[in-house]
Enzyme design. Structure first.
Site, PDB file in Angstrom:
ATOM      1  N   ARG A  19       0.828  -1.219   0.000  1.00 33.22           N
ATOM      2  CA  ARG A  19       0.000   0.000   0.000  1.00 33.22           C
ATOM      3  C   ARG A  19       0.858   1.262   0.000  1.00 33.22           C
ATOM      4  O   ARG A  19       0.444   2.279  -0.560  1.00 33.22           O
ATOM      5  CB  ARG A  19      -0.957  -0.024   1.189  1.00 33.22           C
ATOM      6  CG  ARG A  19      -2.071  -1.012   0.941  1.00 33.22           C
ATOM      7  CD  ARG A  19      -3.124  -0.976   1.995  1.00 33.22           C
ATOM      8  NE  ARG A  19      -4.307  -1.675   1.519  1.00 33.22           N
ATOM      9  CZ  ARG A  19      -5.138  -2.360   2.285  1.00 33.22           C
ATOM     10  NH1 ARG A  19      -4.925  -2.449   3.578  1.00 33.22           N
ATOM     11  NH2 ARG A  19      -6.182  -2.953   1.760  1.00 33.22           N
TER      12      ARG A  19
ATOM     13  N   LYS B 165     -20.429 -16.000  -0.557  1.00 33.69           N
ATOM     14  CA  LYS B 165     -21.872 -15.805  -0.412  1.00 33.69           C
ATOM     15  C   LYS B 165     -22.540 -15.044  -1.551  1.00 33.69           C
ATOM     16  O   LYS B 165     -22.027 -14.029  -2.013  1.00 33.69           O
ATOM     17  CB  LYS B 165     -22.126 -15.012   0.861  1.00 33.69           C
ATOM     18  CG  LYS B 165     -21.925 -15.804   2.126  1.00 33.69           C
ATOM     19  CD  LYS B 165     -22.381 -14.908   3.233  1.00 33.69           C
ATOM     20  CE  LYS B 165     -22.240 -15.488   4.596  1.00 33.69           C
ATOM     21  NZ  LYS B 165     -22.360 -14.370   5.557  1.00 33.69           N
TER      22      LYS B 165
ATOM     23  N   GLY C  43      -9.541  -7.503  -2.588  1.00 34.64           N
ATOM     24  CA  GLY C  43      -9.825  -8.598  -1.679  1.00 34.64           C
ATOM     25  C   GLY C  43      -9.144  -9.890  -2.062  1.00 34.64           C
ATOM     26  O   GLY C  43      -7.992  -9.896  -2.494  1.00 34.64           O
TER      27      GLY C  43
ATOM     28  N   GLY D  12     -13.984  -3.494  -0.667  1.00 33.54           N
ATOM     29  CA  GLY D  12     -15.361  -3.005  -0.528  1.00 33.54           C
ATOM     30  C   GLY D  12     -15.695  -1.930  -1.543  1.00 33.54           C
ATOM     31  O   GLY D  12     -16.767  -1.929  -2.147  1.00 33.54           O
TER      32      GLY D  12
HETATM   33  P1  AMP Z   1     -15.510 -13.610  -0.478  1.00 36.71           P
HETATM   34  O1  AMP Z   1     -14.869 -12.889   0.676  1.00 36.71           O
HETATM   35  O2  AMP Z   1     -16.992 -13.566  -0.492  1.00 36.71           O
HETATM   36  O3  AMP Z   1     -14.892 -13.247  -1.800  1.00 36.71           O
HETATM   37  O4  AMP Z   1     -15.213 -15.141  -0.240  1.00 36.71           O
HETATM   38  C1  AMP Z   1     -13.933 -15.649  -0.215  1.00 36.71           C
HETATM   39  C2  AMP Z   1     -13.944 -16.947   0.513  1.00 36.71           C
HETATM   40  O5  AMP Z   1     -14.836 -17.840  -0.117  1.00 36.71           O
HETATM   41  C3  AMP Z   1     -12.603 -17.612   0.535  1.00 36.71           C
HETATM   42  O6  AMP Z   1     -12.133 -17.644   1.857  1.00 36.71           O
HETATM   43  C4  AMP Z   1     -12.879 -19.008  -0.006  1.00 36.71           C
HETATM   44  O7  AMP Z   1     -12.238 -20.013   0.736  1.00 36.71           O
HETATM   45  C5  AMP Z   1     -14.366 -19.135   0.140  1.00 36.71           C
HETATM   46  N1  AMP Z   1     -14.940 -20.102  -0.790  1.00 36.71           N
HETATM   47  C6  AMP Z   1     -14.825 -20.112  -2.115  1.00 36.71           C
HETATM   48  N2  AMP Z   1     -15.427 -21.189  -2.642  1.00 36.71           N
HETATM   49  C7  AMP Z   1     -15.951 -21.892  -1.625  1.00 36.71           C
HETATM   50  C8  AMP Z   1     -16.692 -23.104  -1.521  1.00 36.71           C
HETATM   51  N3  AMP Z   1     -17.006 -23.814  -2.606  1.00 36.71           N
HETATM   52  N4  AMP Z   1     -17.046 -23.510  -0.303  1.00 36.71           N
HETATM   53  C9  AMP Z   1     -16.719 -22.796   0.792  1.00 36.71           C
HETATM   54  N5  AMP Z   1     -16.035 -21.646   0.759  1.00 36.71           N
HETATM   55  C10 AMP Z   1     -15.642 -21.191  -0.433  1.00 36.71           C
END
Ligand code: AMP
Length: 397
Positions: free
Chosen positions: A38, A201, A354, A377
Site C-alpha cells: 500500500r 456468499k 480482496g 469493498g
Molecule cells: P468472499 O470474501 O466472499 O470473496 O469469499 C472468499 C472466501 O470464499 C474464501 O475464503 C474461499 O475459501 C471461500 N470459498 C470459495 N469457494 C468456496 C466453496 N465452494 N465452499 C466454501 N467456501 C468457499
C-alpha cells in the site's frame, strides 16, 4: 463519476496539499511492516506532488483503534517505511489528537517538497462519524485536499468526505486510475465483456450480480455462491455452502440473465470432499452427482475449460471472488486456472480487490493484469453501480 478532476488538473506549486492515503498496512507482532504494497501504491501520487513543488501533508487510518490513541496502531513505523521507500525524510507528527501542537508546528514551517505524516486519523472517534469539527481541524492544515485512498472511498469519514466542506478536493493518481480503468470498463466496456464472480456468499454480491447483468455479455459464477444457483436450477448440492433464503432470488437472477440474453455460466463439475479440511479426501464429480454428505469446494476441470473459453473470447474481463477454497492447495486449482486464463488474455483484465487480488498476486500473475483494484469493498460498490461518497465530493471536470 468518470468526470472528476485529479491532481493533474491543478497547480500545486508552493501549496499545502493534505492528502488522504491508504497506509493501512499489516504489521507483525513486533510492529514491523510485513507488506508495504500500500505504501508503494501511493508513491506515484506522492512523487508527482513532490515534483510539482507541493508541501505534502499525508493522513491515513491504520487498523481499528476505535477512536482512541493506541500505540499498537501508531503510524510511526509507516513514516519510516515511507521515508525508506521515497529516499527522503518524512516528518511524523505524533499527536494523539492527530491535529495537535506537533502537527501544527510541522505544517507551519514546511518548504516546497516537504512531506509530513499525521498520526492515525482513527485515533479520533469523530473520524468515522464524519464529525465536522475534526474535518475542519484537518482542513486547517492545508489549502487543497487530495484523496488517493480508493480503499476507503466508499466511506463518508472526516478524512475522506467531511474535509471537502472546507477545501477544494481532487483525486490522486491511484483514484484516477481506479475510475478510468474499472469505472470505464463498467460504463463503456470493449465487448465482449465478461464478469467472473466467486467467493463465499450470494448475499454479499446480489447488488453486483444485478448491476452486472445489465452490463455484461457473459457472467461466470463459481465459488461457494454457485451452489445456491445450482440448487435454484434443481440440483442437489449436498453439504455445500447454500443460502436457502436466497434460492428464490437466484431463480430471479437466472431469469433476468435469460431476459437480457446474458450468457450465464455455472459449474458443470466440482471437486467435492466430506469435510472442510485441507487434507480431506476429494474427487471431481458432475454437478448432478454430488452425494448428500459431500460438499463442493472447487470447480472441476471441465468447468475450468468452459470458463476459459468465455474468457478467451472476451475483450474486457472483471473478476471478483475465488472459484473455490483457494487457501487450501487441493481446492485452489480452479482459482489458479482462472488467474492463468486472465494472465494469458489480451483483454483488459481487472481484478476487484480482496481475495481474488491476493490470489492473483500470490500466484505471481500480478503484473500480467491490466489493473488490480486497491479497494475490496470500494471496488464491489463500484461494480454495484453505486456512487462512492469519497468520489462524489471531488471537483467535477
Ligand atoms: P468472499 O470474501 O466472499 O470473496 O469469499 C472468499 C472466501 O470464499 C474464501 O475464503 C474461499 O475459501 C471461500 N470459498 C470459495 N469457494 C468456496 C466453496 N465452494 N465452499 C466454501 N467456501 C468457499
Amino acid at each position: 463519476m468518470l468526470n472528476k478532476k485529479s491532481v493533474r488538473d491543478i497547480d500545486v506549486k508552493g501549496k499545502k496539499v493534505i492528502m488522504r492515503v491508504d497506509f493501512n498496512v499489516p504489521l507483525d507482532e513486533n510492529g514491523n511492516i510485513s507488506d508495504n504494497t500500500r505504501i508503494i501504491a501511493a508513491l506515484p501520487t506522492i512523487n508527482y506532488l513532490i515534483d510539482q513543488g507541493a508541501k505534502l501533508i499525508l493522513m491515513s487510518h491504520l487498523g481499528r483503534p476505535k477512536g482512541e490513541a493506541n500505540p499498537k496502531y501508531s503510524l510511526e513505523p509507516v513514516a519510516q517505511g515511507l521515508a525508506d521507500a521515497l529516499g527522503k525524510e518524512v516528518t511524523f507528527a505524533s499527536d494523539d489528537i492527530v491535529v495537535g501542537e506537533s502537527a501544527k508546528e510541522a505544517t507551519a514551517e514546511m518548504k516546497d517538497g516537504d512531506v509530513i505524516l499525521l498520526q492515525n486519523v482513527r485515533y479520533r472517534k469523530e473520524e468515522t462519524k464524519n464529525g465536522e469539527n475534526f474535518s475542519q481541524e484537518l482542513a486547517s492544515l492545508g489549502e487543497i485536499f487530495v484523496n488517493d485512498a480508493f480503499g476507503t472511498a466508499h466511506r463518508a469519514h472526516s478524512s475522506t468526505v467531511g474535509i471537502t466542506q472546507f477545501l477544494p478536493a481532487y483525486g490522486g493518481l491511484l483514484i484516477e486510475k481506479e475510475l478510468r480503468v474499472m469505472g470505464g470498463a463498467i460504463e463503456n466496456p470493449e465487448r465482449p465483456f465478461a464478469a467472473i464472480l466467486g467467493g463465499a456468499k450470494v448475499s454479499d454480491k446480489i447488488g453486483v450480480i444485478n448491476n452486472l447483468l445489465e452490463k455484461v455479455d457473459s457472467l461466470i459464477i463459481g465459488g461457494g455462491m454457485a451452489y445456491t444457483f445450482l440448487k435454484a436450477q434443481g440440483y442437489e448440492v449436498g453439504t455445500s455452502l447454500l443460502e436457502e433464503d436466497k434460492i428464490g432470488l437466484a431463480k430471479e437472477l437466472l431469469h433476468k440473465a435469460r431476459e437480457k440474453s446474458v450468457e450465464l455460466l455455472l459449474p458443470k463439475d466440482v471437486v467435492i470432499a466430506k469435510e472442510f479440511k485441507a487434507d480431506a479426501e476429494h474427487r471431481t464429480v458432475s454437478i448432478d452427482q454430488i452425494p448428500a454428505d459431500y460438499m463442493g469446494l472447487d470447480i472441476g476441470e471441465e468447468t475450468q475449460q468452459a470458463f476459459k473459453k468465455t474468457i478467451e473470447k472476451a475483450k474486457t474481463v472483471v473478476w471478483n471472488g475465488p472459484m473455490g477454497v483457494f487457501e487450501m492447495p487441493a481446492f485452489a486449482k480452479g482459482t489458479r486456472a482462472i488467474a492463468e486464463a486472465l494472465a494469458d488474455s489480451d483483454a483488459t483484465t481487472i481484478i476487484g480487490g480482496g481475495d481474488s487480488a491476493a490470489a492473483v498476486k500470490q500466484l505471481g500473475y500480478g503484473d500480467k493484469m491490466t489493473h488490480i483494484s486497491t479497494g475490496g469493498g470500494a471496488s464491489l460498490e463500484l461494480l454495484e453501480g453505486k456512487n462512492l461518497p469519497g468520489i462524489e465530493v471531488l471537483e467535477d471536470k
